[in-house]
Design an enzyme around this catalytic site. Structure first.
Site, mmCIF file in Angstrom:
data_model
loop_
_atom_site.group_PDB
_atom_site.id
_atom_site.type_symbol
_atom_site.label_atom_id
_atom_site.label_comp_id
_atom_site.label_asym_id
_atom_site.label_seq_id
_atom_site.Cartn_x
_atom_site.Cartn_y
_atom_site.Cartn_z
ATOM 1 N N ASN A 1 0.996 -1.173 0.087
ATOM 2 C CA ASN A 1 0.006 -0.003 -0.070
ATOM 3 C C ASN A 1 0.877 1.235 -0.114
ATOM 4 O OD1 ASN A 1 1.003 0.140 2.438
ATOM 5 N ND2 ASN A 1 -1.071 0.425 3.753
ATOM 6 N N TYR B 1 4.368 -3.039 17.702
ATOM 7 C CA TYR B 1 4.953 -3.994 16.866
ATOM 8 C C TYR B 1 5.346 -5.390 17.454
ATOM 9 C CZ TYR B 1 8.634 -5.313 13.510
ATOM 10 O OH TYR B 1 9.540 -5.882 12.374
ATOM 11 N N LYS C 1 -5.012 -20.386 2.770
ATOM 12 C CA LYS C 1 -5.720 -21.640 2.884
ATOM 13 C C LYS C 1 -6.731 -21.707 1.696
ATOM 14 C CE LYS C 1 -9.705 -22.624 5.895
ATOM 15 N NZ LYS C 1 -10.826 -21.554 5.781
#
Ligand code: UDP
Length: 314
Positions: free
Chosen positions: A35, A148, A108
């Site tokens: 992004n 973080y 998945k």
């Protein structure tokens, strides 16, 4: 050759972009997703026009749709320098938690193997030295670095849950301090700070008394270690880093000596919860992957300083 598709989240970042290069160099296809919050399109600009490379501007905390087959996912999206995650605390928490959930869901769905970029920060301010993977860490959840550290700890837990509950094929790398070309000059980390200060003749800002230690790995070594882990069968976390430990003061002196600057060291206050020591125990990486770092600091620093000089037009 069997050409595979690799999705690299955070692919325009420092480590992500080097991974894109390595994978393309091995003849595979890369979907680079970023992004551009802390990533930089310039890091992958040279890959535009390459038919094996595709860039998708996307925030991985939102639902990820990829039409193509995906064989491997390397989840590297996250602010990763202390200055960045102090400026972007919510985004850091979201990408480690919601972002990791989304990429695991995608893995998945696509039956892809996923490698999570975790960090030595999961060990916090460690009271075991050097740090083996079996150490559970000493993290302050409510301190400034907690956004973080805890996001990455959550990301590891989520990755293991998808592995155990949904049988997703996963890998976890714990990355120690790494340096090299494409680090941002202003990301606030010790190395870009020292080099930009040295090259512009400014004071070199050492935090605290500079006796805290770190162990710096050159980027090409790290990227090769990560690729070996991805291709291995090891599903438990593996430390990748260079065990050559140094104090931050010595590190500043090395930068001063290599650049030949007349800059002097000045001491500033130590940031809250700044780890006092850090050194990877890489026994597992050596045994399981047959990997160890090859580039020493003298060589790595020279290459990195040349990159910064070039970038600054010096
Ligand atoms: N540091 C420093 N001066 C700077 C930036 C960082 O002395 O201008 C110190 C920082 O306090 C830490 C070490 O250098 O002890 C490594 O910092 P960095 O931000 O590179 O990574 P960290 O290992 O803390 O995540």
């Amino acid at each position: 050759m069997d050409k595979k598709v690799f999705l690299v989240t955070g692919g325009a970042g420092f480590l992500g972009s080097h991974l894109c290069d390595l994978i393309i160099g091995k003849g595979h296809n890369v979907i680079c997703m970023d992004n551009l919050l802390t990533g930089d399109i310039q890091n992958v600009e040279h890959l535009f026009g390459n038919e094996s490379f595709k860039f998708i501007k996307h925030d991985v905390t939102e639902f990820i749709h990829v039409r193509d087959t995906v064989d491997y996912i390397l989840h590297f999206a996250s602010p990763a320098s202390p200055i960045d995650y102090l400026k972007l605390p919510i985004q850091t928490l979201k990408v480690g938690s919601l972002g990791t959930h989304k990429v695991l869901g995608l893995a998945k769905e696509k039956r892809a193997r996923l490698l999570l970029a975790s960090t030595s920060e999961v060990y916090g301010d460690p009271d075991i030295h050097p740090q083996p993977e079996t150490y559970w860490g000493n993290v302050n959840p409510v301190g400034p670095r907690g956004v973080y550290d805890e996001a990455k700890r959550f990301a590891e837990a989520m990755t293991m849950a998808y592995h155990r509950y949904h049988q997703v094929d996963t890998r976890i790398v714990r990355i120690f301090n790494t340096y090299g070309p494409r680090m941002r000059l202003n990301d606030g980390r010790a190395l870009p700070a020292f080099v930009s200060q040295a090259l512009s003749g400014e004071d070199i800002t050492v935090f605290g008394d500079g006796s805290q230690t770190r162990s710096f790995c050159y980027v090409s070594d790290l990227i090769e270690g990560i690729y070996s882990l991805l291709m291995s069968d090891e599903t438990e976390p593996v430390n990748i880093g260079n065990p050559a430990e140094i104090t931050i003061k010595q590190f500043a002196e090395e930068v001063i000596s290599i650049t030949g600057t007349s800059s002097k060291i000045v001491y500033k206050s130590l940031p809250e919860d700044d780890p006092k020591v850090r050194q990877p125990d890489i026994s597992r990486a050596k045994t399981l992957l047959g990997w160890e770092p090859k580039v020493d600091r003298a060589e790595g620093l020279k290459r990195t300083i040349d990159y910064f000089k070039n970038k600054l037009g010096i």
